[in-house]
Design an enzyme around this catalytic site. Structure first.
Site, PDB file in Angstrom:
ATOM      1  CG  ASN A 261       6.087 -33.666 -60.654  1.00 58.67           C
ATOM      2  OD1 ASN A 261       5.706 -33.202 -61.760  1.00 58.67           O
ATOM      3  ND2 ASN A 261       6.543 -35.070 -60.745  1.00 58.67           N
TER       4      ASN A 261
ATOM      5  CG  ASP B 137      10.304 -36.251 -68.164  1.00 60.92           C
ATOM      6  OD1 ASP B 137      11.080 -35.979 -67.134  1.00 60.92           O
ATOM      7  OD2 ASP B 137      10.376 -37.360 -68.531  1.00 60.92           O
TER       8      ASP B 137
HETATM    9  C1  IPE Z   1       5.753 -35.669 -66.240  1.00 63.48           C
HETATM   10  O1  IPE Z   1       7.346 -35.862 -65.955  1.00 63.48           O
HETATM   11  C2  IPE Z   1       5.600 -34.647 -65.472  1.00 63.48           C
HETATM   12  C3  IPE Z   1       6.075 -33.192 -65.630  1.00 63.48           C
HETATM   13  C4  IPE Z   1       6.773 -33.002 -66.868  1.00 63.48           C
HETATM   14  C5  IPE Z   1       5.641 -32.028 -64.914  1.00 63.48           C
HETATM   15  P1  IPE Z   1       7.628 -37.024 -64.711  1.00 63.48           P
HETATM   16  O2  IPE Z   1       9.264 -37.103 -64.775  1.00 63.48           O
HETATM   17  O3  IPE Z   1       7.026 -36.406 -63.362  1.00 63.48           O
HETATM   18  O4  IPE Z   1       7.038 -38.313 -65.085  1.00 63.48           O
HETATM   19  P2  IPE Z   1       7.559 -39.813 -64.803  1.00 63.48           P
HETATM   20  O5  IPE Z   1       7.532 -39.830 -63.382  1.00 63.48           O
HETATM   21  O6  IPE Z   1       8.765 -40.067 -65.575  1.00 63.48           O
HETATM   22  O7  IPE Z   1       6.113 -40.512 -65.314  1.00 63.48           O
HETATM   23  C1  IPE Z   2      11.200 -32.598 -65.852  1.00 59.92           C
HETATM   24  O1  IPE Z   2      12.390 -33.245 -65.151  1.00 59.92           O
HETATM   25  C2  IPE Z   2      10.853 -31.572 -64.569  1.00 59.92           C
HETATM   26  C3  IPE Z   2       9.710 -31.913 -63.816  1.00 59.92           C
HETATM   27  C4  IPE Z   2       8.833 -33.070 -63.867  1.00 59.92           C
HETATM   28  C5  IPE Z   2       9.173 -30.760 -62.922  1.00 59.92           C
HETATM   29  P1  IPE Z   2      12.583 -34.147 -64.307  1.00 59.92           P
HETATM   30  O2  IPE Z   2      12.892 -33.737 -63.005  1.00 59.92           O
HETATM   31  O3  IPE Z   2      11.291 -35.324 -64.434  1.00 59.92           O
HETATM   32  O4  IPE Z   2      14.023 -34.952 -64.767  1.00 59.92           O
HETATM   33  P2  IPE Z   2      14.322 -36.501 -64.849  1.00 59.92           P
HETATM   34  O5  IPE Z   2      13.096 -37.211 -65.405  1.00 59.92           O
HETATM   35  O6  IPE Z   2      14.329 -36.935 -63.595  1.00 59.92           O
HETATM   36  O7  IPE Z   2      15.578 -36.614 -65.776  1.00 59.92           O
HETATM   37 MG    MG Z   3      11.025 -37.196 -65.326  1.00 58.83          MG
END
Ligand code: IPE
Ligand code: IPE
Ligand code: MG
Length: 261
Positions: free
Chosen positions: A85, A37
């Site tokens: 997602n 994340d």
């Molecule tokens: C969790 O990250 C999902 C993945 C790493 C694929 P998200 O960024 O989607 O989760 P939330 O929305 O912060 O809970």
């Molecule tokens: C994790 O990084 C990647 C996926 C969930 C695919 P994020 O895209 O959720 O990054 P933040 O949480 O917005 O910083």
């Molecule tokens: Mg995220």
């Protein structure tokens, strides 16, 4: 894996070497799961579009997959795309799919040379056909490998996995009196694999976001402020060292300290 093996690939005098010297190689976690994340925040800090964070995140994936295989985990699970997602802008989703496809193409050789077996957790049949094809090729090509299992969670939801398992149990016609936890876990996507010993989440968020809900019942959780694109072998080693300090009680009582340990 032993310290001597690790010292053949970490650079002498590096932080990795210092950390590796403190690891107890007889007590490594068998299964490490990671919620990757913080890609978007990494990009925002640099005034870049979010997708640049995803692009940079690929280097972290490479490093963690190879390091995990070299350390000798039985299973590494990376959470790459959740069922939730899809709520993201279509352009971001499509870049994520392109990056995944390219990663599989470029890294297949590394997976093969490290004896890694790729498995997908989640409904990958709902992914775009070209991505699906690439995943099928990579799974088929690595199927004969018997080193680390690399689970990539794609279009994955923990609740969906439990519902799928319940459906399988019903379809199998098993009498309800014969259904128990061990039997049920055989219908999960991770059938036959140990539960994660260690769950890592990057970027400081204290939540599980629908990841491996059944399997993390007794996982040790390690959260780091480091954003995923900056995560490297040294962070993994830090997580392992912290894990090795934990007293895993599983609802029991603390183990008395053993003399000399
Ligand atoms: C969790 O990250 C999902 C993945 C790493 C694929 P998200 O960024 O989607 O989760 P939330 O929305 O912060 O809970
Ligand atoms: C994790 O990084 C990647 C996926 C969930 C695919 P994020 O895209 O959720 O990054 P933040 O949480 O917005 O910083
Ligand atoms: Mg995220």
């Amino acid at each position: 894996m032993s310290l001597d093996d690790v010292l053949t690939w970490v650079s002498a005098g590096s932080r990795e070497e210092l950390l590796a010297r403190r690891v107890d190689f007889d007590r490594l976690p068998a299964h490490v799961a990671v919620i990757m994340d913080g890609n978007g925040r990494w990009a925002a800090e640099r005034h870049l579009p979010r997708v640049e964070g995803h692009r940079a995140g690929i280097d972290a994936v490479r490093d963690v997959v190879e390091t995990s295989a070299r350390l000798g985990f039985d299973v590494l699970t990376l959470y790459a795309f959740s069922v939730e997602n899809w709520k993201r802008p279509a352009a971001e989703v499509s870049v994520l799919m392109e990056l995944l496809k390219r990663y599989l193409r470029v890294e297949l050789r590394t997976l093969l040379s490290n004896n890694i077996r790729l498995r997908v957790l989640g409904h990958y049949e709902e992914l775009p056909p070209d991505v699906r094809r690439e995943l099928e090729v990579a799974q088929a090509r690595t199927d004969g490998n018997h080193g680390m299992v690399f689970n990539i969670a794609l279009n994955y939801g923990g609740r969906a996995e439990i519902v799928d398992a319940a459906r399988r149990a019903i379809d199998a016609g098993l009498p309800s009196s014969e259904l128990d936890e061990r039997q049920f876990s055989e219908w999960l996507y991770t059938a036959g694999q140990p539960d994660p010993d260690l769950l890592i989440r990057t970027s400081g968020e204290m939540r599980v976001s629908n990841f491996l809900l059944w399997q993390i019942a007794y996982s040790e959780i390690w959260v780091t402020e480091t954003l995923w694109p900056d995560f490297r072998a040294r962070h993994l080693l830090e997580a392992i060292l912290d894990y090795q300090k934990r007293d895993r009680r599983y609802g029991g009582i603390a183990q008395p300290a053993i003399a000399g340990h």
